[in-house]
Design a protein around this motif. Structure first.
Motif, PDB file in Angstrom:
ATOM      1  N   LYS A 186       0.702  -1.234  -0.213  1.00 27.87           N
ATOM      2  CA  LYS A 186      -0.188  -0.152  -0.032  1.00 27.87           C
ATOM      3  C   LYS A 186       1.016   1.308   0.155  1.00 27.87           C
ATOM      4  N   PRO A 187       0.071   2.335  -0.259  1.00 23.67           N
ATOM      5  CA  PRO A 187       0.959   3.654  -0.478  1.00 23.67           C
ATOM      6  C   PRO A 187       1.833   4.052   0.890  1.00 23.67           C
ATOM      7  N   GLU A 188       1.052   3.588   2.240  1.00 28.34           N
ATOM      8  CA  GLU A 188       1.763   3.782   3.402  1.00 28.34           C
ATOM      9  C   GLU A 188       2.714   2.775   3.764  1.00 28.34           C
ATOM     10  N   SER A 189       3.268   2.164   2.741  1.00 28.65           N
ATOM     11  CA  SER A 189       4.143   1.016   3.007  1.00 28.65           C
ATOM     12  C   SER A 189       3.678  -0.375   3.690  1.00 28.65           C
ATOM     13  N   GLU A 190       2.640  -0.252   4.072  1.00 32.13           N
ATOM     14  CA  GLU A 190       1.806  -1.532   4.438  1.00 32.13           C
ATOM     15  C   GLU A 190       1.616  -2.600   3.391  1.00 32.13           C
ATOM     16  N   VAL A 191       1.615  -3.826   3.873  1.00 33.93           N
ATOM     17  CA  VAL A 191       1.735  -4.924   2.714  1.00 33.93           C
ATOM     18  C   VAL A 191       0.409  -5.539   3.208  1.00 33.93           C
ATOM     19  N   GLU A 192      -0.602  -5.662   2.400  1.00 33.69           N
ATOM     20  CA  GLU A 192      -1.862  -6.475   2.503  1.00 33.69           C
ATOM     21  C   GLU A 192      -1.518  -7.788   1.905  1.00 33.69           C
ATOM     22  N   ILE A 193      -1.643  -8.829   2.902  1.00 32.74           N
ATOM     23  CA  ILE A 193      -1.386 -10.229   2.328  1.00 32.74           C
ATOM     24  C   ILE A 193      -2.595 -11.162   2.407  1.00 32.74           C
ATOM     25  N   VAL A 194      -3.267 -11.476   1.017  1.00 32.19           N
ATOM     26  CA  VAL A 194      -4.329 -12.095   0.924  1.00 32.19           C
ATOM     27  C   VAL A 194      -4.063 -13.570   0.303  1.00 32.19           C
ATOM     28  N   PRO A 195      -4.759 -14.757   0.983  1.00 31.11           N
ATOM     29  CA  PRO A 195      -4.453 -16.046   0.367  1.00 31.11           C
ATOM     30  C   PRO A 195      -5.912 -16.100  -0.500  1.00 31.11           C
ATOM     31  N   ILE A 196      -5.621 -16.579  -1.631  1.00 35.13           N
ATOM     32  CA  ILE A 196      -6.561 -16.688  -2.549  1.00 35.13           C
ATOM     33  C   ILE A 196      -7.089 -18.281  -2.811  1.00 35.13           C
ATOM     34  N   PRO A 197      -8.198 -18.602  -2.634  1.00 37.70           N
ATOM     35  CA  PRO A 197      -8.398 -20.323  -2.563  1.00 37.70           C
ATOM     36  C   PRO A 197      -8.523 -20.850  -4.204  1.00 37.70           C
ATOM     37  N   PRO A 198      -8.003 -22.045  -3.885  1.00 33.93           N
ATOM     38  CA  PRO A 198      -7.855 -22.652  -5.234  1.00 33.93           C
ATOM     39  C   PRO A 198      -9.227 -23.247  -5.801  1.00 33.93           C
ATOM     40  N   ARG A 199      -9.135 -23.816  -7.126  1.00 32.43           N
ATOM     41  CA  ARG A 199     -10.338 -24.718  -7.540  1.00 32.43           C
ATOM     42  C   ARG A 199      -9.715 -26.238  -7.490  1.00 32.43           C
ATOM     43  N   PRO A 200     -10.473 -27.202  -6.838  1.00 32.78           N
ATOM     44  CA  PRO A 200      -9.838 -28.342  -6.985  1.00 32.78           C
ATOM     45  C   PRO A 200      -9.648 -28.712  -8.388  1.00 32.78           C
TER      46      PRO A 200
END
Length: 293
Positions: free
Chosen positions: A209-223
Motif C-alpha cells: 500500500k502507499p503507506e508501505s503496509e503490505v496487504e497479504i491475502v490468500p486466494i483459494p484454489p479450484r480443486p
C-alpha cells in the motif's frame, strides 16, 4: 489493432526424456502458454521470441502476432516429474533478447509479460514500454542455472534491482523461491504487487500500500483433476494480468487465474485451457469474497 498482451521470451522444445538428441517434442515456454491462454480468454496477443529451424511454430502463429528472432537451435527442456517433484534439464539455451530487438509497434501493449526461461531477457527490456503499459514478469528464467549435463538448479537473481523497479507486478511460484518467504519481502522493496502461486493451495497476493503496509491475502484454489502441470504458472500469470487489466482488482484477478490454471492442468499441454465464459461461470457458481481482518 491494439495488442492486449505482449509476451517476451524463448519458446522451447519440450522433450519427455533427458536426451538432447530426442526428436519428439511439444512446443513449450511461457510465451507459448501465454499466447494460447490469451486466445482462449478472448484477447489479442503478440509474441517476441527466439527460435531455430528445428521447431514448428505454425500452431503459435495461428493464435498470436508472432515475431521470431533467429537462433541456431531452439531452447530445449526436459521436464521430468516424480513423487519428489520436478527435475528439469536445459539444452541449447537461447541467445539474449534485448531492448533493441523490440520493434516500435510492440512497445505500447496493454500488458507486457516478460517470461525468461534461460536468462535470455535482458534487464533493460523492463524499462522499454509505454508509460500506460502494465509491465509484469514471471522471473523463473532469471533464477536458474544448469550444469554441464543440463540439469537445472536454482540460483540467485543477480540483476533483480535493475528489473523490479520497472515492473507493476511480479508473479512467481513458491517453488521458485524454495519456500523462502523472506525473498518476497525483498521483492516488495522494489515492486508494489507480488503474486505467489502455491500449487494445489491456490495463490497469495502481496500488495504494498502507499503507506508501505503490505496487504497479504490468500486466494483459494479450484480443486483440479491434475493430468499435466506443465505451464500452469504461465496460464495463471496470463489470466491474472488480463483480468487485472480488465477489472483493476488483484484479488479478483488472482481468483480468476486460480480457476483458469486449474482447468488448464486437467489435460495435456494447452488442450484444456478454458474460455473466459467457462472461468466466469465457475466463479459465479462458487463465489468468493475477501473479508478484511
Amino acid at each position: 489493432m491494439s495488442i492486449d498482451l505482449l509476451a517476451i521470451g524463448t519458446v522451447t522444445r519440450d522433450i519427455a526424456i533427458a536426451d538432447p538428441s530426442a526428436t519428439d517434442y511439444v512446443l513449450g515456454g511461457t510465451v507459448s502458454f501465454a499466447a494460447v491462454t490469451a486466445a482462449r480468454l478472448g484477447r489479442r496477443s503478440a509474441v517476441l521470441t527466439r527460435a531455430g529451424d528445428d521447431i514448428d511454430l505454425s500452431d503459435l502463429q495461428r493464435v498470436a502476432d508472432l515475431h521470431v528472432l533467429p537462433c541456431e537451435n531452439t531452447t530445449t527442456f526436459a521436464n521430468l516429474y516424480s513423487p519428489d517433484g520436478r527435475v528439469q534439464y536445459c539444452y541449447t539455451p537461447s541467445p539474449p533478447i534485448a531492448a533493441v530487438d523490440i520493434p516500435p509497434q510492440l512497445r505500447a501493449p496493454h500488458i507486457a509479460l516478460l517470461g525468461p526461461l534461460v536468462n535470455e531477457v535482458h534487464a533493460e527490456v523492463a524499462s522499454t514500454f509505454d508509460s500506460d503499459t502494465l509491465v509484469a514478469a514471471v522471473p523463473q528464467g532469471w533464477m536458474r542455472r544448469w550444469d554441464e549435463d543440463g540439469k537445472v538448479f536454482p540460483t540467485q537473481w543477480t540483476d533483480m534491482a535493475e528489473i523490479l523497479p520497472h515492473l507493476d507486478a511480479l508473479i512467481l511460484s513458491i517453488e521458485d523461491i524454495d519456500g523462502d518467504l523472506s525473498q518476497v519481502e525483498e521483492f516488495l522493496k522494489y515492486v508494489p504487487l507480488v503474486v505467489l502461486t502455491e500449487y494445489r493451495d491456490g495463490s497469495t497476493i502481496y500488495n504494498r500500500k502507499p503507506e508501505s503496509e503490505v496487504e497479504i491475502v490468500p486466494i483459494p484454489p479450484r480443486p483440479a483433476n491434475e493430468v499435466d502441470p506443465t505451464g500452469a504458472g504461465d496460464i495463471f500469470a496470463t489470466a491474472f494480468l488480463l483480468r487485472l487489466d480488465e477489472t483493476g482488482d488483484p484479488l479478483d484477478a488472482a481468483r480468476y487465474a486460480n480457476v483458469a490454471a486449474s482447468f488448464g492442468v486437467e489435460g495435456q499441454g494447452v488442450t484444456r485451457i478454458p474460455s473466459h465464459k467457462q472461468v466466469l461461470d465457475y466463479m459465479a457458481r462458487h463465489p468468493w469474497r475477501h473479508s478484511a481482518a
